[in-house]
Design a protein around this motif. Structure first.
Motif, PDB file in Angstrom:
ATOM      1  N   ASP A  18      46.146  25.063 -27.327  1.00 58.60           N
ATOM      2  CA  ASP A  18      47.522  24.609 -27.071  1.00 58.60           C
ATOM      3  C   ASP A  18      47.668  23.123 -27.379  1.00 58.60           C
ATOM      4  O   ASP A  18      48.644  22.690 -27.991  1.00 58.60           O
ATOM      5  CB  ASP A  18      47.908  24.857 -25.603  1.00 58.60           C
ATOM      6  N   ALA A  19      46.689  22.346 -26.927  1.00 57.09           N
ATOM      7  CA  ALA A  19      46.748  20.901 -27.173  1.00 57.09           C
ATOM      8  C   ALA A  19      46.704  20.620 -28.671  1.00 57.09           C
ATOM      9  O   ALA A  19      47.463  19.802 -29.185  1.00 57.09           O
ATOM     10  CB  ALA A  19      45.583  20.195 -26.470  1.00 57.09           C
ATOM     11  N   LYS A  22      50.050  21.448 -30.228  1.00 60.94           N
ATOM     12  CA  LYS A  22      51.098  20.479 -29.891  1.00 60.94           C
ATOM     13  C   LYS A  22      50.896  19.156 -30.639  1.00 60.94           C
ATOM     14  O   LYS A  22      51.847  18.585 -31.178  1.00 60.94           O
ATOM     15  CB  LYS A  22      51.141  20.229 -28.386  1.00 60.94           C
ATOM     16  N   VAL A  23      49.662  18.680 -30.666  1.00 62.38           N
ATOM     17  CA  VAL A  23      49.406  17.421 -31.374  1.00 62.38           C
ATOM     18  C   VAL A  23      49.736  17.591 -32.852  1.00 62.38           C
ATOM     19  O   VAL A  23      50.405  16.757 -33.457  1.00 62.38           O
ATOM     20  CB  VAL A  23      47.930  16.985 -31.200  1.00 62.38           C
ATOM     21  N   PHE A  27      52.876  15.429 -32.791  1.00 61.17           N
ATOM     22  CA  PHE A  27      52.357  14.068 -32.995  1.00 61.17           C
ATOM     23  C   PHE A  27      51.508  14.039 -34.261  1.00 61.17           C
ATOM     24  O   PHE A  27      50.328  13.707 -34.225  1.00 61.17           O
ATOM     25  CB  PHE A  27      51.541  13.618 -31.783  1.00 61.17           C
ATOM     26  N   LYS A  40      52.288   6.847 -32.021  1.00 56.04           N
ATOM     27  CA  LYS A  40      52.033   7.909 -31.042  1.00 56.04           C
ATOM     28  C   LYS A  40      50.678   8.541 -31.306  1.00 56.04           C
ATOM     29  O   LYS A  40      49.899   8.821 -30.386  1.00 56.04           O
ATOM     30  CB  LYS A  40      53.127   8.978 -31.145  1.00 56.04           C
ATOM     31  N   GLU A  42      48.184   7.191 -32.775  1.00 50.13           N
ATOM     32  CA  GLU A  42      47.130   6.245 -32.440  1.00 50.13           C
ATOM     33  C   GLU A  42      46.888   6.216 -30.933  1.00 50.13           C
ATOM     34  O   GLU A  42      45.752   6.117 -30.464  1.00 50.13           O
ATOM     35  CB  GLU A  42      47.505   4.856 -32.940  1.00 50.13           C
ATOM     36  N   LYS A  43      47.975   6.320 -30.203  1.00 49.22           N
ATOM     37  CA  LYS A  43      47.876   6.314 -28.752  1.00 49.22           C
ATOM     38  C   LYS A  43      47.052   7.517 -28.265  1.00 49.22           C
ATOM     39  O   LYS A  43      46.216   7.395 -27.369  1.00 49.22           O
ATOM     40  CB  LYS A  43      49.286   6.400 -28.191  1.00 49.22           C
ATOM     41  N   LEU A  44      47.317   8.646 -28.879  1.00 43.12           N
ATOM     42  CA  LEU A  44      46.566   9.845 -28.528  1.00 43.12           C
ATOM     43  C   LEU A  44      45.086   9.655 -28.819  1.00 43.12           C
ATOM     44  O   LEU A  44      44.218  10.033 -28.030  1.00 43.12           O
ATOM     45  CB  LEU A  44      47.087  11.041 -29.327  1.00 43.12           C
ATOM     46  N   GLN A  46      43.487   6.859 -28.927  1.00 43.59           N
ATOM     47  CA  GLN A  46      42.915   5.927 -27.946  1.00 43.59           C
ATOM     48  C   GLN A  46      42.651   6.622 -26.619  1.00 43.59           C
ATOM     49  O   GLN A  46      41.612   6.416 -25.993  1.00 43.59           O
ATOM     50  CB  GLN A  46      43.879   4.774 -27.687  1.00 43.59           C
ATOM     51  N   GLN A  47      43.603   7.444 -26.211  1.00 43.14           N
ATOM     52  CA  GLN A  47      43.438   8.133 -24.934  1.00 43.14           C
ATOM     53  C   GLN A  47      42.265   9.104 -24.996  1.00 43.14           C
ATOM     54  O   GLN A  47      41.489   9.219 -24.050  1.00 43.14           O
ATOM     55  CB  GLN A  47      44.737   8.852 -24.549  1.00 43.14           C
ATOM     56  N   ALA A  48      42.128   9.792 -26.133  1.00 44.19           N
ATOM     57  CA  ALA A  48      41.016  10.724 -26.299  1.00 44.19           C
ATOM     58  C   ALA A  48      39.696   9.962 -26.217  1.00 44.19           C
ATOM     59  O   ALA A  48      38.753  10.380 -25.538  1.00 44.19           O
ATOM     60  CB  ALA A  48      41.130  11.443 -27.638  1.00 44.19           C
ATOM     61  N   GLN A  51      39.015   8.898 -22.632  1.00 43.59           N
ATOM     62  CA  GLN A  51      38.585  10.006 -21.777  1.00 43.59           C
ATOM     63  C   GLN A  51      37.145  10.419 -22.080  1.00 43.59           C
ATOM     64  O   GLN A  51      36.347  10.636 -21.177  1.00 43.59           O
ATOM     65  CB  GLN A  51      39.524  11.198 -21.978  1.00 43.59           C
ATOM     66  N   VAL A 243      41.832  15.219 -29.908  1.00 44.20           N
ATOM     67  CA  VAL A 243      42.453  15.415 -28.593  1.00 44.20           C
ATOM     68  C   VAL A 243      41.931  16.714 -27.969  1.00 44.20           C
ATOM     69  O   VAL A 243      41.572  16.769 -26.787  1.00 44.20           O
ATOM     70  CB  VAL A 243      44.000  15.438 -28.717  1.00 44.20           C
ATOM     71  N   LYS A 247      39.773  17.284 -24.405  1.00 42.88           N
ATOM     72  CA  LYS A 247      40.116  18.251 -23.371  1.00 42.88           C
ATOM     73  C   LYS A 247      38.960  19.222 -23.133  1.00 42.88           C
ATOM     74  O   LYS A 247      38.593  19.512 -21.993  1.00 42.88           O
ATOM     75  CB  LYS A 247      41.368  19.018 -23.778  1.00 42.88           C
TER      76      LYS A 247
ATOM     77  N   ARG B 218      53.918  -1.839 -31.485  1.00 39.48           N
ATOM     78  CA  ARG B 218      52.476  -1.845 -31.190  1.00 39.48           C
ATOM     79  C   ARG B 218      51.994  -3.113 -30.539  1.00 39.48           C
ATOM     80  O   ARG B 218      51.041  -3.107 -29.769  1.00 39.48           O
ATOM     81  CB  ARG B 218      51.692  -1.639 -32.476  1.00 39.48           C
ATOM     82  N   GLN B 221      52.751  -2.540 -27.076  1.00 43.45           N
ATOM     83  CA  GLN B 221      51.792  -1.587 -26.522  1.00 43.45           C
ATOM     84  C   GLN B 221      50.475  -2.285 -26.195  1.00 43.45           C
ATOM     85  O   GLN B 221      49.833  -2.011 -25.187  1.00 43.45           O
ATOM     86  CB  GLN B 221      51.550  -0.455 -27.523  1.00 43.45           C
ATOM     87  N   ARG B 339      43.150  -6.383 -31.621  1.00 42.14           N
ATOM     88  CA  ARG B 339      43.927  -5.493 -32.480  1.00 42.14           C
ATOM     89  C   ARG B 339      44.895  -6.330 -33.312  1.00 42.14           C
ATOM     90  O   ARG B 339      45.575  -7.205 -32.774  1.00 42.14           O
ATOM     91  CB  ARG B 339      44.738  -4.514 -31.621  1.00 42.14           C
ATOM     92  N   ASN B 392      48.489   4.340 -19.085  1.00 41.28           N
ATOM     93  CA  ASN B 392      48.968   4.069 -20.439  1.00 41.28           C
ATOM     94  C   ASN B 392      49.060   5.315 -21.313  1.00 41.28           C
ATOM     95  O   ASN B 392      48.741   5.310 -22.476  1.00 41.28           O
ATOM     96  CB  ASN B 392      48.087   3.032 -21.111  1.00 41.28           C
ATOM     97  N   ILE B 393      49.463   6.387 -20.737  1.00 42.77           N
ATOM     98  CA  ILE B 393      49.678   7.559 -21.560  1.00 42.77           C
ATOM     99  C   ILE B 393      51.010   8.161 -21.133  1.00 42.77           C
ATOM    100  O   ILE B 393      51.317   8.269 -19.961  1.00 42.77           O
ATOM    101  CB  ILE B 393      48.492   8.549 -21.431  1.00 42.77           C
ATOM    102  N   GLU B 394      51.809   8.489 -22.119  1.00 38.50           N
ATOM    103  CA  GLU B 394      53.155   8.941 -21.799  1.00 38.50           C
ATOM    104  C   GLU B 394      53.139  10.328 -21.171  1.00 38.50           C
ATOM    105  O   GLU B 394      52.232  11.114 -21.384  1.00 38.50           O
ATOM    106  CB  GLU B 394      54.003   8.954 -23.073  1.00 38.50           C
ATOM    107  N   MET B 397      52.576  13.333 -23.241  1.00 42.24           N
ATOM    108  CA  MET B 397      51.247  13.467 -23.814  1.00 42.24           C
ATOM    109  C   MET B 397      50.209  13.877 -22.766  1.00 42.24           C
ATOM    110  O   MET B 397      49.130  14.329 -23.091  1.00 42.24           O
ATOM    111  CB  MET B 397      50.802  12.140 -24.427  1.00 42.24           C
ATOM    112  N   ASP B 399      49.657  16.237 -20.586  1.00 42.63           N
ATOM    113  CA  ASP B 399      49.045  17.561 -20.447  1.00 42.63           C
ATOM    114  C   ASP B 399      48.142  17.914 -21.629  1.00 42.63           C
ATOM    115  O   ASP B 399      47.484  18.942 -21.626  1.00 42.63           O
ATOM    116  CB  ASP B 399      50.124  18.638 -20.269  1.00 42.63           C
ATOM    117  N   LEU B 400      48.121  17.041 -22.637  1.00 46.90           N
ATOM    118  CA  LEU B 400      47.246  17.326 -23.781  1.00 46.90           C
ATOM    119  C   LEU B 400      45.789  17.094 -23.429  1.00 46.90           C
ATOM    120  O   LEU B 400      44.898  17.552 -24.119  1.00 46.90           O
ATOM    121  CB  LEU B 400      47.630  16.435 -24.963  1.00 46.90           C
ATOM    122  N   PHE B 401      45.554  16.327 -22.363  1.00 50.30           N
ATOM    123  CA  PHE B 401      44.179  15.971 -22.060  1.00 50.30           C
ATOM    124  C   PHE B 401      43.660  16.715 -20.852  1.00 50.30           C
ATOM    125  O   PHE B 401      42.656  16.444 -20.315  1.00 50.30           O
ATOM    126  CB  PHE B 401      44.067  14.458 -21.852  1.00 50.30           C
TER     127      PHE B 401
END
Lengths: 380, 401
Positions: A18-19, A22-23, A27, A40, A42-44, A46-48, A51, A243, A247, B218, B221, B339, B392-394, B397, B399-401
């Protein structure tokens, strides 16, 4: 279907797919693009990375996203060998590595590197003494897999890492493709400089992986291009896959921390199999991963046994999936000193956190049944 | 072995006279906040020390978290043991064995609050010392500089034994010094200045000047990510985003090229000061380091500082760049800061800014324009964000993680 070939690949978690969807649909931007759509993505990314860094207890910048295990192993070994060849040209690995390590080493031998392949004992484990003897002035890299993909033996990674601390010029690479989420892996504590992981082995998707590269270690990139991933791995980032991998790693880690199910189920299989005449279990009892069991049924070629179980909708494997299309005895088993005729009968079951007690029971039942049926045919 | 409580020593706070109660209260809040997901834990603040009662929670994790709390001089995990001499001796031995490394020496510090206890402090020293020396032949006594100080405290209800002394983050408790406005650019220095201010107990609110489309989403951000790192220190940081495009365009139009930088800084300072007043801050914090760039020479600071009388705190003023970078790396802001996005300071940089601007001249140039309405407008339109750790995650986004 009873799928017991999780060392070959795992079924992706539904949430992971699902992820990914969606990405990839929402995105889809290129993380390097300047505009908001790229931002967006890039943000994903970074978050990945954040985590995964938290889960692996390392720094974000120590993670490079790759296409999987084969790339990670090639990148670490060739990259470090080339980067540090001025220090020496000697590499050390083991005789039971995955082909993506062994064949990389063979390529490097053609390029003038010298490689020592450490032998293993009857349990499939190298000895620290052998390693220490093999290290010399020119040694720049030791590459040892964490969990063997065919038999599940755990190598003494922490002890090797400790030993190698006495040799500051020698880097330590670990192929952890089979161990992530199954056995404890402490990258800092074990003294690991580079470590390969692959998403589809822990319920992520094929085509993404991680190379951990300790801060301060450098390598020569395999791919020239747009200098993504700290200029070490060019190519537009596979945002969806990455991403999804973040998960999958989190979910697998949750299972790992909360469940001893794998060892319980495996123990049942081991007990049941050891009671069957002519079954020889190759996976040692101690210091092995909880999800892999390798055994031979004397007198039956592995292929025959695999197909016989398949008729009952049970899926296991001959040796490693990568080499199982060639009808050769497993080099890992041969290296352990197992006779070729027994090795030719070897099969592997590998569990996942989704394997149920019912499935295990049915598997055991069908193994017994299959042996009984095949025996009748062979005798006739 | 299960620790029962953690003893926290205050250090600097204990010298703070009448403020002490306030300091202890702030520290107790900080400790509670970092341990908020352990509801079983109790925090008891006393006049000269604090206890974290573990109630069976894992001490390793709690020790890790306490290491980052400002205002703690040092702390020790403590074992509560019934007042039976043999049990106490056995536990003390186990504790020492746990931390002992080859070559370590030890001493015993005995405190006997319960005078009815059979042994006096001298007796305790002797009994425990003998027990340890007999069981650990390789350890020796050093009363002057021991590597292990075994503290045995006998109180009415029980005895308390500890031997580890863990260094705290020192500094002053979060928020105990009042509020300051941090000018956060996105570079390497300002987050470090923010961190050092927080360490001295300042409640930091960050101010960022944003000039779209000259600077991108950015670069904003990036500042949000920096604020997020700072928010981890004290559990949350306010970030004010000031719309600055109009003023910057005005400056370009009204001020001679080599003085635009000086005027830009003066106006930034005026806006920050207006925000400070609005949010009841007491100071302005910058990441300036003497002589680092054109705006950070003494002449520049003299010409810029003139617009406010609020104290400007410059924690990095005498520091070398390399030392600042070291701190940026330890607080994990360095990689965000580098950055490569333009910020409002880099976009409009003139080719040769004055390194020695004259105050009279800049006053003269500015006298032709009334900036005040623009400043008020910028303050009114400033967006206030509250940045929380890991925020810092919207939402879409998440539930993607």
């Amino acid at each position: 279907m009873i799928y017991l070939d999780n060392s070959a690949t795992t079924q992706p978690y539904k949430e992971v797919i699902d992820a990914f969807v969606k990405v990839s649909s929402t995105f889809f931007g290129n993380p390097s693009s300047l505009h908001g759509v790229g931002e967006k993505a890039e943000k994903l990314l970074q978050q990945a990375r954040r985590q995964i860094a938290q889960l692996l207890k390392v720094k974000e910048k120590e993670l490079l996203f790759t296409s999987g295990g084969t790339e990670g192993n090639n990148m670490a070994i060739k990259g470090i060998a080339k980067q540090y060849q001025h220090r020496g040209n000697h590499l050390i690995t083991t005789t039971i590595e995955h082909p993506s390590v062994i064949e990389t080493m063979k390529q490097l031998e053609k390029d003038g590197f010298e490689v020592t392949y450490l032998p293993v004992d009857g349990d499939g484990r190298i000895s620290l003494d052998d390693l220490q003897v093999a290290i010399k002035e020119e040694t720049i890299l030791v590459s040892v897999m964490h969990v063997n993909n065919e038999i599940g033996t755990i190598q003494p990674i922490k002890a090797i890492g400790t030993l190698l601390k006495e040799y500051p010029k020698v880097f330590f690479h670990v192929d952890a493709v089979q161990s992530v989420g199954k056995v404890p892996l402490e990258l800092y504590e074990f003294g690991i400089d580079a470590c390969t992981m692959s998403s589809h082995k822990f319920h992520g998707l094929k085509g993404s992986g991680i190379l951990y590269l300790r801060q301060g270690v450098s390598l020569t990139p395999l791919l020239a291009g747009g200098n993504q991933e700290s200029e070490l791995r060019s190519g537009t980032e596979n945002t969806g896959g990455i991403v999804a991998m973040a998960k999958a790693l989190r979910m697998t880690n949750d299972y790992f921390n909360s469940s001893s199910k794998l060892s319980h189920l495996m123990n049942e299989i081991r007990i049941a199999l050891s009671e069957i005449e002519d079954v020889i279990i190759h996976t040692p009892i101690k210091e092995t991963a909880p999800h892999i069991l390798n055994f031979s049924v004397k007198g039956f070629k592995s292929e025959v046994f695999v197909h016989a179980l398949e008729e009952n909708d049970i899926y296991i494997s001959t040796t490693s999936a990568c080499s199982s299309k060639h009808a050769q005895a497993s080099s890992t088993l041969l290296a352990m000193g197992i006779k070729e005729e027994i090795a030719l009968s070897a099969v592997r079951v590998s569990l996942s956190y989704h394997t149920t007690a019912d499935e295990v029971e049915k598997f055991i039942h069908e193994v017994k049944n299959t042996i009984f049926q095949l025996r009748k045919v062979m005798k006739a | 072995m299960k620790y029962d409580r953690i003893l926290i020593r205050y250090g600097e706070i204990s010298t703070k006279g009448r403020n002490r109660k306030n300091f202890i209260d702030k520290l107790r809040k900080s400790v509670k906040r970092v341990l908020h997901d352990f509801p079983e834990i109790k925090v008891e603040g006393q006049r000269d020390r604090m206890f974290v009662l573990l109630n069976d929670q894992p001490h390793e994790e709690i020790i890790e978290r306490l290491k980052g709390v400002f205002g703690i001089q040092s702390f020790s995990p403590v074992l509560k043991v019934e007042k039976d001499l043999d049990t106490m001796k056995e536990k003390a031995l186990q504790l020492i064995q746990k931390v002992y490394q080859e070559g370590d020496t030890f001493k015993i510090t005995a405190k006997r609050a319960d005078k009815s206890f059979a042994l006096d402090t001298f007796g305790i020293n002797q009994a425990f010392g003998a027990h340890i020396l007999t069981n650990m032949p390789s350890i020796s006594v050093d009363v002057k500089k021991p590597s292990i100080n075994l503290v045995i405290e006998v109180r009415k209800e029980a005895s308390y034994i500890s031997c580890e002394n863990i260094k705290g983050a020192v500094g002053l408790p979060a928020g105990s010094s009042g509020k300051g406005m941090l000018m956060l650019s996105g570079g390497i220095d300002s987050p470090v200045a923010g961190y050092l201010s927080m360490k001295r107990g300042i409640e930091v609110e960050a101010v960022h000047f944003y000039s779209p489309p000259f600077t991108s989403e950015r670069s904003k951000q990036k500042v949000i990510d920096l604020a997020e790192k700072l928010s981890r220190i004290n559990g949350g940081v306010a970030l004010h985003i000031v719309p600055f495009t109009e003023i910057q365009q005005l400056i370009q139009k009204q001020i001679p090229d080599n003085y635009t930088m000086t005027t830009t800084r003066r106006l930034m300072l005026r806006i920050t000061d207006a925000l400070r007043e609005k949010y009841q801050g007491l100071s302005i914090i910058t990441g300036e380091s003497l002589g680092q760039v054109a705006s950070q020479t003494m002449e520049s600071m003299y010409a810029i500082n003139e617009v406010v009388s609020t104290p400007i705190l410059r924690p990095l003023i005498m520091m070398d760049k390399a030392d600042i970078i070291d701190i940026a790396q330890t607080i994990d802001t360095h990689d965000i800061s580098i950055r490569p996005f333009e910020d409002c300071c880099t976009v409009f940089v003139p080719s040769s800014p004055k390194t020695k601007p004259k105050l009279e001249k800049v006053q003269h140039f500015e006298s032709y324009t009334d900036f005040e309405p623009y400043i008020q407008k910028a303050v009114e339109n400033t967006e206030k964000l509250v940045i929380m750790p890991n925020s810092n995650i919207e939402k879409e986004m998440e539930d993607l993680f």
